[in-house]
Design an enzyme around this catalytic site. Structure first.
Site, PDB file in Angstrom:
ATOM      1  N   GLY A 192       0.788  -1.214   0.005  1.00  0.00           N
ATOM      2  CA  GLY A 192      -0.022   0.144  -0.019  1.00  0.00           C
ATOM      3  C   GLY A 192       0.672   1.224   0.154  1.00  0.00           C
ATOM      4  O   GLY A 192       1.911   1.212  -0.379  1.00  0.00           O
ATOM      5  N   SER A 196      -4.698 -10.023  -4.595  1.00  0.00           N
ATOM      6  CA  SER A 196      -4.645  -8.801  -4.196  1.00  0.00           C
ATOM      7  C   SER A 196      -4.350  -7.589  -5.536  1.00  0.00           C
ATOM      8  O   SER A 196      -3.676  -7.793  -6.646  1.00  0.00           O
ATOM      9  CB  SER A 196      -3.337  -8.369  -3.466  1.00  0.00           C
ATOM     10  N   ASP A 211      -2.896  -1.422  10.799  1.00  0.00           N
ATOM     11  CA  ASP A 211      -2.550  -2.058  11.841  1.00  0.00           C
ATOM     12  C   ASP A 211      -3.438  -2.967  12.510  1.00  0.00           C
ATOM     13  O   ASP A 211      -3.251  -4.072  13.215  1.00  0.00           O
ATOM     14  CB  ASP A 211      -2.700  -0.775  12.870  1.00  0.00           C
ATOM     15  N   HIS A 267       5.011   1.425  12.353  1.00  0.00           N
ATOM     16  CA  HIS A 267       4.201   2.102  13.593  1.00  0.00           C
ATOM     17  C   HIS A 267       4.298   1.387  14.677  1.00  0.00           C
ATOM     18  O   HIS A 267       4.171   0.082  14.635  1.00  0.00           O
ATOM     19  CB  HIS A 267       2.743   2.311  12.822  1.00  0.00           C
ATOM     20  N   GLY A 325       3.510   7.399   1.880  1.00  0.00           N
ATOM     21  CA  GLY A 325       4.455   6.602   0.950  1.00  0.00           C
ATOM     22  C   GLY A 325       4.749   7.245  -0.464  1.00  0.00           C
ATOM     23  O   GLY A 325       5.956   7.184  -0.795  1.00  0.00           O
ATOM     24  N   ASP A 354       1.359   9.231  18.356  1.00  0.00           N
ATOM     25  CA  ASP A 354       0.734   9.411  16.959  1.00  0.00           C
ATOM     26  C   ASP A 354      -0.929   9.223  17.145  1.00  0.00           C
ATOM     27  O   ASP A 354      -1.651   9.829  16.472  1.00  0.00           O
ATOM     28  CB  ASP A 354       1.087   8.009  16.160  1.00  0.00           C
ATOM     29  N   SER A 394      -4.545  38.652   8.181  1.00  0.00           N
ATOM     30  CA  SER A 394      -4.625  39.973   8.474  1.00  0.00           C
ATOM     31  C   SER A 394      -4.561  40.586   9.995  1.00  0.00           C
ATOM     32  O   SER A 394      -4.825  39.580  10.702  1.00  0.00           O
ATOM     33  CB  SER A 394      -6.165  40.569   8.057  1.00  0.00           C
TER      34      SER A 394
HETATM   35  P1  NAD Z   1      -2.302   0.743   3.103  1.00  0.00           P
HETATM   36  O1  NAD Z   1      -3.610   0.426   3.827  1.00  0.00           O
HETATM   37  O2  NAD Z   1      -1.962   1.945   2.240  1.00  0.00           O
HETATM   38  O3  NAD Z   1      -1.782  -0.616   2.629  1.00  0.00           O
HETATM   39  C1  NAD Z   1      -1.986  -1.953   3.214  1.00  0.00           C
HETATM   40  C2  NAD Z   1      -1.349  -3.143   2.262  1.00  0.00           C
HETATM   41  O4  NAD Z   1      -1.517  -4.175   3.109  1.00  0.00           O
HETATM   42  C3  NAD Z   1      -2.358  -3.039   1.046  1.00  0.00           C
HETATM   43  O5  NAD Z   1      -1.475  -3.516   0.014  1.00  0.00           O
HETATM   44  C4  NAD Z   1      -3.280  -4.418   1.318  1.00  0.00           C
HETATM   45  O6  NAD Z   1      -3.651  -5.093   0.209  1.00  0.00           O
HETATM   46  C5  NAD Z   1      -2.294  -5.169   2.014  1.00  0.00           C
HETATM   47  N1  NAD Z   1      -3.050  -6.212   3.241  1.00  0.00           N
HETATM   48  C6  NAD Z   1      -4.166  -5.882   4.148  1.00  0.00           C
HETATM   49  N2  NAD Z   1      -4.118  -6.684   4.729  1.00  0.00           N
HETATM   50  C7  NAD Z   1      -3.112  -7.728   4.471  1.00  0.00           C
HETATM   51  C8  NAD Z   1      -3.092  -9.061   5.059  1.00  0.00           C
HETATM   52  N3  NAD Z   1      -3.616  -9.711   6.207  1.00  0.00           N
HETATM   53  N4  NAD Z   1      -2.091  -9.746   4.468  1.00  0.00           N
HETATM   54  C9  NAD Z   1      -1.222  -9.295   3.587  1.00  0.00           C
HETATM   55  N5  NAD Z   1      -1.604  -8.240   3.132  1.00  0.00           N
HETATM   56  C10 NAD Z   1      -2.592  -7.326   3.400  1.00  0.00           C
HETATM   57  O7  NAD Z   1      -1.301   0.852   4.397  1.00  0.00           O
HETATM   58  P2  NAD Z   1      -0.305   1.900   5.001  1.00  0.00           P
HETATM   59  O8  NAD Z   1      -0.905   3.239   5.069  1.00  0.00           O
HETATM   60  O9  NAD Z   1       1.055   1.718   3.962  1.00  0.00           O
HETATM   61  O10 NAD Z   1       0.122   1.472   6.368  1.00  0.00           O
HETATM   62  C11 NAD Z   1       1.084   0.393   6.788  1.00  0.00           C
HETATM   63  C12 NAD Z   1       1.846   0.520   7.933  1.00  0.00           C
HETATM   64  O11 NAD Z   1       2.688   1.757   7.768  1.00  0.00           O
HETATM   65  C13 NAD Z   1       1.003   0.911   8.946  1.00  0.00           C
HETATM   66  O12 NAD Z   1       1.541   0.292  10.245  1.00  0.00           O
HETATM   67  C14 NAD Z   1       0.732   2.359   9.061  1.00  0.00           C
HETATM   68  O13 NAD Z   1       0.538   2.892  10.412  1.00  0.00           O
HETATM   69  C15 NAD Z   1       2.307   2.625   8.849  1.00  0.00           C
HETATM   70  N6  NAD Z   1       2.563   4.010   8.466  1.00  0.00           N
HETATM   71  C16 NAD Z   1       1.810   4.712   7.376  1.00  0.00           C
HETATM   72  C17 NAD Z   1       2.172   5.798   7.024  1.00  0.00           C
HETATM   73  C18 NAD Z   1       1.030   6.506   5.887  1.00  0.00           C
HETATM   74  O14 NAD Z   1       1.199   7.777   5.743  1.00  0.00           O
HETATM   75  N7  NAD Z   1       0.378   6.011   5.409  1.00  0.00           N
HETATM   76  C19 NAD Z   1       3.082   6.783   7.784  1.00  0.00           C
HETATM   77  C20 NAD Z   1       3.956   5.886   8.351  1.00  0.00           C
HETATM   78  C21 NAD Z   1       3.665   4.888   8.856  1.00  0.00           C
HETATM   79 MG    MG Z   2       0.938   9.788  12.284  1.00  0.00          MG
END
Ligand code: NAD
Ligand code: MG
Length: 337
Positions: free
Chosen positions: A26, A51, A83, A108, A134, A191, A252
């Site tokens: 993701g 997926s 999460d 996270h 990302g 967070d 302002s």
């Molecule tokens: P996202 O929702 O963008 O992507 C999640 C991915 O996981 C997708 O490809 C989905 O298909 C896949 N997925 C979901 N369930 C699954 C499973 N059971 N098995 C395998 N794949 C599965 O998530 P994200 O925003 O990239 O978040 C991922 C982590 O990064 C989290 O811990 C989040 O807190 C952390 N994080 C996110 C950001 C952000 O800006 N998005 C920033 C820093 C940290």
């Molecule tokens: Mg945050």
């Protein structure tokens, strides 16, 4: 003082000697996987069968396997699924395939801090968390810079956990901008507090209350939308660039005077007391328990709230007005990666 690590503090060679699995493709997953690959790291992506991201990963030249095969093959596993799914993913797919000396990484602190993932003592557990979405992590890397990141060590089984985490951070470009040392607890708690009290919860409740106040007083929905939602971006940009003083300097004098006389009447001692209460619920794990229970029940409250907000007049008029501003490049939740 907070420790910050840069390029010179990281050994890029460490992560090159490992096999890295990124689980999830993701927002964060695609950026980590592509940046590591471009850094010459041996990386595969673990995705569930069917997926919709599979094609995207393959098109980027990254090997895609099942999460189980990825966990089996790798000795560094980065968990980048949402999460609320990390507990079952870890228990069913990752835990049975962990070997002594492997490293389990997170972006996270939620699952580890609140006890939903409890790795065995012979595994390194660390966090490498870019402080940005990302697409920015990927774009900055391609442009030769990076996004400031956090590093934290929950468990140092090998004695090399921090070196490995910094080497990983180097591979995704984080050390180019600076990697700040923290803990899983501080990262997870601050967070959650930020997103609940201001970034998401605070702001969106304030927008709806202000919109309702204006429209109930007879002002047109369109005027209310521009004043309480649309213009927020200008203010947030100023805060982002130069803090509160710069924002106050740029608006302002009338707006600045209104800020100082009315702001403290909106956010009162009572509001701050509630902030402390919310922080307490985060620290005690109560919020995490409620969120995981909501998921176990099929997220009824989340789904109901999504449906309800879509029909709120600020959303109805907003869709109409944004259609008149194609330059805003409207995003739907499906667009993000
Ligand atoms: P996202 O929702 O963008 O992507 C999640 C991915 O996981 C997708 O490809 C989905 O298909 C896949 N997925 C979901 N369930 C699954 C499973 N059971 N098995 C395998 N794949 C599965 O998530 P994200 O925003 O990239 O978040 C991922 C982590 O990064 C989290 O811990 C989040 O807190 C952390 N994080 C996110 C950001 C952000 O800006 N998005 C920033 C820093 C940290
Ligand atoms: Mg945050």
């Amino acid at each position: 003082m907070t420790t910050v690590y840069y390029e010179k503090d990281a050994d890029p060679g460490l992560i090159h000697r490992r096999k890295v699995a990124i689980i999830g493709f993701g927002s964060q997953g695609h950026a980590h996987a592509m940046n590591l690959k471009d850094s010459g790291v041996d990386v595969v992506v673990g995705l569930r069968e069917g997926s919709r991201r599979e094609g995207t990963a393959a098109a980027a030249g990254i090997k895609v396997v099942t999460p189980a095969d990825a966990a089996e093959w790798a000795d560094v596993i980065m968990v980048l699924v949402p999460d609320q799914y990390q507990q079952s993913l870890y228990a069913e797919t990752i835990a049975p395939r962990l070997n002594s000396g492997d490293a389990l990484l997170f972006a996270h602190g939620f699952s580890v801090r609140f006890g939903y993932v409890n790795p065995p003592p012979d595994v390194d557990v660390a966090m490498v968390a870019p402080k940005g979405p990302g697409h920015l992590v990927r774009r900055q890397f391609v442009e030769g810079s990076g996004v400031p990141s956090l590093v934290a060590i929950h468990q140092d089984a090998t004695g090399e956990a921090k070196k490995l985490a910094l080497s990983y951070a180097h591979g995704i470009g984080g050390t180019r901008a600076g990697v700040i040392e923290t803990t899983f607890s501080d990262e997870a708690e601050t967070d959650l507090f930020g997103e609940q009290v201001i970034l998401c919860g605070g702001i969106d409740s304030m927008i709806r209350a202000a919109f309702e106040t204006l429209t109930e007083a007879g002002y047109p929905d369109e005027m209310a939308y521009f004043e309480v939602l649309h213009e927020l971006k200008l203010i947030v940009d100023l805060l982002f660039e130069g803090g509160i003083s710069w924002m106050r300097h740029s608006v302002s004098d009338t707006a600045e005077y209104g800020d100082i006389v009315s702001g403290p009447r909106i956010v009162t001692a009572e509001t701050k007391a509630v902030m402390k209460e919310i922080l307490g619920e985060i620290q005690s794990g109560e919020f995490a328990r409620n969120w995981m229970a909501e998921n176990d029940a099929g997220t009824p409250n989340l789904l109901a709230a999504r449906a309800a907000v879509a029909n709120h007049p600020v959303e109805v008029v907003g869709r109409k007005l944004r259609a008149m501003m194609p330059f805003l490049n409207e995003k739907s939740p499906e667009d993000d990666i």
